[in-house]
Design an enzyme around this catalytic site. Structure first.
Site, PDB file in Angstrom:
ATOM      1  N   ASP A  10       0.949  -1.053   0.022  1.00 26.74           N
ATOM      2  CA  ASP A  10      -0.198   0.088   0.027  1.00 26.74           C
ATOM      3  C   ASP A  10       0.982   1.020  -0.088  1.00 26.74           C
ATOM      4  OD1 ASP A  10      -2.328   1.427   0.442  1.00 26.74           O
ATOM      5  OD2 ASP A  10      -1.641   1.790   2.240  1.00 26.74           O
ATOM      6  N   SER A  11       0.346   2.440  -0.097  1.00 30.54           N
ATOM      7  CA  SER A  11       0.998   3.630  -0.115  1.00 30.54           C
ATOM      8  C   SER A  11       1.584   3.969   1.177  1.00 30.54           C
ATOM      9  CB  SER A  11       0.265   4.817  -0.655  1.00 30.54           C
ATOM     10  OG  SER A  11      -0.784   4.814   0.289  1.00 30.54           O
ATOM     11  N   CYS A  74      -4.525  -1.568  -1.792  1.00 33.20           N
ATOM     12  CA  CYS A  74      -4.511  -0.166  -2.082  1.00 33.20           C
ATOM     13  C   CYS A  74      -5.491  -0.010  -3.290  1.00 33.20           C
ATOM     14  CB  CYS A  74      -3.356   0.504  -2.395  1.00 33.20           C
ATOM     15  SG  CYS A  74      -3.139   2.288  -3.106  1.00 33.20           S
ATOM     16  N   GLU A 153      -2.378   8.650   8.345  1.00 36.16           N
ATOM     17  CA  GLU A 153      -0.915   8.614   8.177  1.00 36.16           C
ATOM     18  C   GLU A 153      -0.403   9.419   9.198  1.00 36.16           C
ATOM     19  OE1 GLU A 153       1.487   6.915   6.085  1.00 36.16           O
ATOM     20  OE2 GLU A 153      -0.331   6.080   5.295  1.00 36.16           O
ATOM     21  N   CYS A 185     -10.849   2.932  -0.133  1.00 36.34           N
ATOM     22  CA  CYS A 185      -9.773   3.539   0.319  1.00 36.34           C
ATOM     23  C   CYS A 185      -9.357   2.627   1.659  1.00 36.34           C
ATOM     24  CB  CYS A 185      -9.446   4.774   0.525  1.00 36.34           C
ATOM     25  SG  CYS A 185      -7.762   5.227   1.065  1.00 36.34           S
ATOM     26  N   HIS A 187      -7.212   2.910   3.784  1.00 36.41           N
ATOM     27  CA  HIS A 187      -7.030   3.883   4.937  1.00 36.41           C
ATOM     28  C   HIS A 187      -8.056   4.065   5.706  1.00 36.41           C
ATOM     29  CE1 HIS A 187      -3.102   4.597   3.181  1.00 36.41           C
ATOM     30  NE2 HIS A 187      -2.615   5.521   4.276  1.00 36.41           N
TER      31      HIS A 187
HETATM   32  N1  DGL Z   1      -4.697   3.213   0.725  1.00 38.10           N
HETATM   33  C1  DGL Z   1      -4.685   3.616  -0.440  1.00 38.10           C
HETATM   34  C2  DGL Z   1      -5.947   3.441  -1.245  1.00 38.10           C
HETATM   35  O1  DGL Z   1      -6.685   2.390  -0.778  1.00 38.10           O
HETATM   36  C3  DGL Z   1      -4.631   5.368  -0.378  1.00 38.10           C
HETATM   37  C4  DGL Z   1      -3.893   5.814  -1.338  1.00 38.10           C
HETATM   38  C5  DGL Z   1      -3.258   7.165  -0.957  1.00 38.10           C
HETATM   39  O2  DGL Z   1      -1.894   7.062  -0.825  1.00 38.10           O
HETATM   40  O3  DGL Z   1      -3.710   8.336  -1.265  1.00 38.10           O
HETATM   41  O4  DGL Z   1      -6.395   4.215  -2.053  1.00 38.10           O
END
Ligand code: DGL
Length: 277
Positions: A10-11, A74, A153, A185, A187
């Site tokens: 993931d990011s 992600c 984050e 998302c 997150h």
């Molecule tokens: N967890 C990522 C998603 O599901 C987040 C993306 C981001 O870093 O903006 O899209």
């Protein structure tokens, strides 16, 4: 039975929601998790950048850890890169979008649903296509939520600022009177309480994490079975500040995240950007 680990990326911290579901459902499987916190957020970046990052991490997981399966945990990367990754590598690769749509449509009784995600995910049209493919009678309301990822984050899940932002960004969802809302998302499940307060308790919040874990299990069972002990601790890696990843990550995932290694990408964050519009 294939003894090799499963790669997850993931990011940043978002994929930990999927990692949690995988650890709970498949405790004997070893996870190698890459959080690309050095280049987050993905949601505001051009699709070709997110695709390049996704290839780099996938290739590294395959080359370095010989993973038997990769989970793109992600939505933004799934929207930008999943088809491309699946066409490139022999290793099975699973995204989160189809799993999310399945979960969403299972819980809706009115067929009037919502999806929230990053600017990249919502702008890609991936959810609009995936929902229409399953059932074109479903009424779908989508909203991008720039800024949510940054709060997660920072480990800031319940502040007044995130509550105010949620009220504003989620008003199209509230106005549309959906009965189920997919947190599109990875997150966002960490903000579930704040999101529920904004949209009201009548709206069922849905995450793709459990359904993704079930999909992974069924793929492993089709390919010779799930791993049988001895237990191997998951490995967590970050391209950003590893101490910060360990501190916030343990709060978000739980005690399994007690040590974080460094993962070094070949390219740095080009914009150093923010998910804000
Ligand atoms: N967890 C990522 C998603 O599901 C987040 C993306 C981001 O870093 O903006 O899209």
């Amino acid at each position: 039975m294939d003894d090799r680990p499963i790669g997850v990326f993931d990011s940043g911290f978002g994929g930990l929601t999927v990692a949690r579901a995988l650890i709970d459902l498949l405790p004997e499987e070893q996870l190698i998790y890459v959080g690309d916190t050095g280049r987050y957020p993905y949601g505001s970046k051009p699709q070709e950048d997110v695709r390049a990052y996704s290839h780099e991490i996938t290739q590294w997981l395959i080359d370095t850890h010989d993973v038997k399966l990769v989970v793109v945990a992600c939505n933004t990367a799934s929207a930008a890169a999943l088809a491309d990754l699946q066409a490139t590598y022999d290793t099975p690769i699973v995204g989160v979008i189809d799993a999310g749509v399945r979960s969403l449509l299972q819980v809706s009784t009115t067929n009037h649903v919502g999806v929230i995600g990053t600017v990249g995910t919502i702008g890609s049209g991936a959810y609009q296509s995936a929902v229409a493919e399953v059932d074109d009678r479903v009424r779908l309301t989508c909203a991008a939520c720039p800024g949510f990822v940054e709060f997660v984050e920072r480990g800031e899940l319940h502040s007044d600022q995130v509550r105010v932002l949620a009220q504003r960004l989620l008003s199209p969802i509230t106005d549309a009177k959906v009965d189920a809302l997919l947190l599109g998302c990875t997150h966002y499940p960490f903000l579930a309480r704040t999101i529920a307060d904004a949209v009201g308790r009548d709206v069922v919040l849905v995450s793709s994490a459990d359904e993704t874990a079930f999909q992974v299990r069924s793929m492993l069972l089709d390919n010779g079975g799930t791993r049988v002990g001895p237990h191997r601790a998951p490995l967590f890696l970050s391209s950003g500040d590893v101490d910060e990843f360990a501190r916030i990550g343990a709060m978000l995932l739980g005690p399994e995240l007690d040590d974080v290694g460094r993962w070094s990408p070949t390219t740095q964050n080009p914009a150093g950007g923010s998910d804000n519009l």
